[in-house]
Design a protein around this motif. Structure first.
Motif, PDB file in Angstrom:
ATOM      1  N   TYR A 127       0.831  -1.207   0.000  1.00 12.07           N
ATOM      2  CA  TYR A 127       0.000   0.000   0.000  1.00 12.07           C
ATOM      3  C   TYR A 127       0.862   1.253   0.000  1.00 12.07           C
ATOM      4  O   TYR A 127       1.885   1.327   0.674  1.00 12.07           O
ATOM      5  N   MET A 128       0.356   2.247  -0.742  1.00 11.50           N
ATOM      6  CA  MET A 128       1.041   3.532  -0.874  1.00 11.50           C
ATOM      7  C   MET A 128       0.141   4.631  -0.299  1.00 11.50           C
ATOM      8  O   MET A 128      -0.917   4.350   0.257  1.00 11.50           O
ATOM      9  N   ASP A 129       0.541   5.872  -0.462  1.00  9.60           N
ATOM     10  CA  ASP A 129      -0.225   7.011   0.061  1.00  9.60           C
ATOM     11  C   ASP A 129      -1.668   7.022  -0.439  1.00  9.60           C
ATOM     12  O   ASP A 129      -2.583   7.353   0.315  1.00  9.60           O
ATOM     13  N   ALA A 130      -1.872   6.674  -1.707  1.00 12.18           N
ATOM     14  CA  ALA A 130      -3.234   6.659  -2.263  1.00 12.18           C
ATOM     15  C   ALA A 130      -4.110   5.648  -1.520  1.00 12.18           C
ATOM     16  O   ALA A 130      -5.302   5.885  -1.294  1.00 12.18           O
ATOM     17  N   ASP A 131      -3.514   4.527  -1.116  1.00  9.66           N
ATOM     18  CA  ASP A 131      -4.264   3.516  -0.359  1.00  9.66           C
ATOM     19  C   ASP A 131      -4.611   4.038   1.030  1.00  9.66           C
ATOM     20  O   ASP A 131      -5.706   3.795   1.533  1.00  9.66           O
ATOM     21  N   VAL A 132      -3.687   4.744   1.646  1.00  6.65           N
ATOM     22  CA  VAL A 132      -3.951   5.338   2.958  1.00  6.65           C
ATOM     23  C   VAL A 132      -5.123   6.307   2.845  1.00  6.65           C
ATOM     24  O   VAL A 132      -6.049   6.274   3.676  1.00  6.65           O
ATOM     25  N   GLN A 133      -5.124   7.131   1.823  1.00  8.37           N
ATOM     26  CA  GLN A 133      -6.227   8.086   1.626  1.00  8.37           C
ATOM     27  C   GLN A 133      -7.541   7.349   1.389  1.00  8.37           C
ATOM     28  O   GLN A 133      -8.588   7.748   1.909  1.00  8.37           O
ATOM     29  N   ARG A 134      -7.496   6.286   0.595  1.00 13.60           N
ATOM     30  CA  ARG A 134      -8.691   5.468   0.343  1.00 13.60           C
ATOM     31  C   ARG A 134      -9.237   4.909   1.658  1.00 13.60           C
ATOM     32  O   ARG A 134     -10.443   4.958   1.912  1.00 13.60           O
ATOM     33  N   ARG A 162      -5.597   7.410  11.244  1.00 14.28           N
ATOM     34  CA  ARG A 162      -4.381   7.390  10.424  1.00 14.28           C
ATOM     35  C   ARG A 162      -3.281   6.531  11.048  1.00 14.28           C
ATOM     36  O   ARG A 162      -2.589   5.782  10.349  1.00 14.28           O
ATOM     37  N   ALA A 222      -1.724   3.254   9.283  1.00 12.02           N
ATOM     38  CA  ALA A 222      -0.277   3.205   9.010  1.00 12.02           C
ATOM     39  C   ALA A 222       0.352   1.989   9.685  1.00 12.02           C
ATOM     40  O   ALA A 222       1.216   1.322   9.095  1.00 12.02           O
ATOM     41  N   LYS A 275       2.496  -1.091   8.035  1.00 13.82           N
ATOM     42  CA  LYS A 275       3.823  -1.397   8.579  1.00 13.82           C
ATOM     43  C   LYS A 275       3.868  -2.835   9.111  1.00 13.82           C
ATOM     44  O   LYS A 275       4.843  -3.561   8.908  1.00 13.82           O
TER      45      LYS A 275
END
Length: 192
Positions: A72-79, A90, A94, A98
């Motif tokens: 997962y990348m930043d876009a996945d975190v936002q999703r 958040r 995260a 991790k």
């Protein structure tokens, strides 16, 4: 009427979880990863809140496939932060990512997450005999050791209390109360 552990409410979802899953020895890496993430997500909330969101979590986190979650990348975190079906925290999101990366490292080092985690109880469930809920500890030496080692490996939301709840959930310990109908059943599973 069946006697259940004092923590089990009359919610049908809770009853099903108590009667079918809680305390049953689990050895599937995907399921172990799922429970580790869900127990961390539960921090500060009630377990029934997480149970009600469990299917949403499975969909949001690719059925808890650690390979997919680790990527997962930043876009996945936002999703995930915009998904009302999960706990939108958040730090917890995260930590899940991790932790997925940590699971992959553990699998490489130990062969499986199962082998690593069950090593904290010498590869067999601890059989407790608590008379009531008040007697059940919130952490043990084993959960403290697990927590310290996971944190050393970069995991988040894996304090000793969360680790102990995880150990109870996946059957590393049998903490069904003595009078609960599942106590003997779960104990028998451990020796099967």
């Amino acid at each position: 009427m069946k006697k259940r552990c004092g923590w089990c409410s009359d919610d049908p979802l809770y009853i099903e979880y108590h009667d079918q899953e809680w305390g049953v020895p689990a050895h599937d890496d995907r399921h172990l990863f799922e429970m580790l993430i869900l127990e961390g997500a539960q921090a500060g909330l009630s377990w029934i809140t997480i149970l009600k969101k469990r299917e949403n979590y499975r969909q949001a986190f690719d059925q808890f496939d650690p390979v997919k979650v680790a990527a997962y990348m930043d876009a996945d975190v936002q999703r995930l932060l915009s998904n009302a079906g999960i706990v939108r925290n958040r730090l917890k999101i995260a930590a899940a990512i991790k932790n997925a990366r940590g699971v992959l490292q553990i699998q490489q080092e130990f062969g499986s997450l199962d082998r690593y985690l069950w090593g904290f109880v010498d590869y067999r469930p601890v059989q407790n005999c608590w008379e009531n809920l008040k007697m059940v500890p919130v952490q043990t030496d084993a959960s403290v050791r697990m927590s310290k080692d996971l944190k050393k490996r970069g995991f988040g939301f894996v304090g000793p209390t969360i680790c102990y709840a995880f150990m109870q959930a996946v059957g590393m310990v049998n903490d069904h109360e003595q009078g609960c109908f599942r106590h003997a059943q779960v104990k028998a599973l451990a020796s099967a």
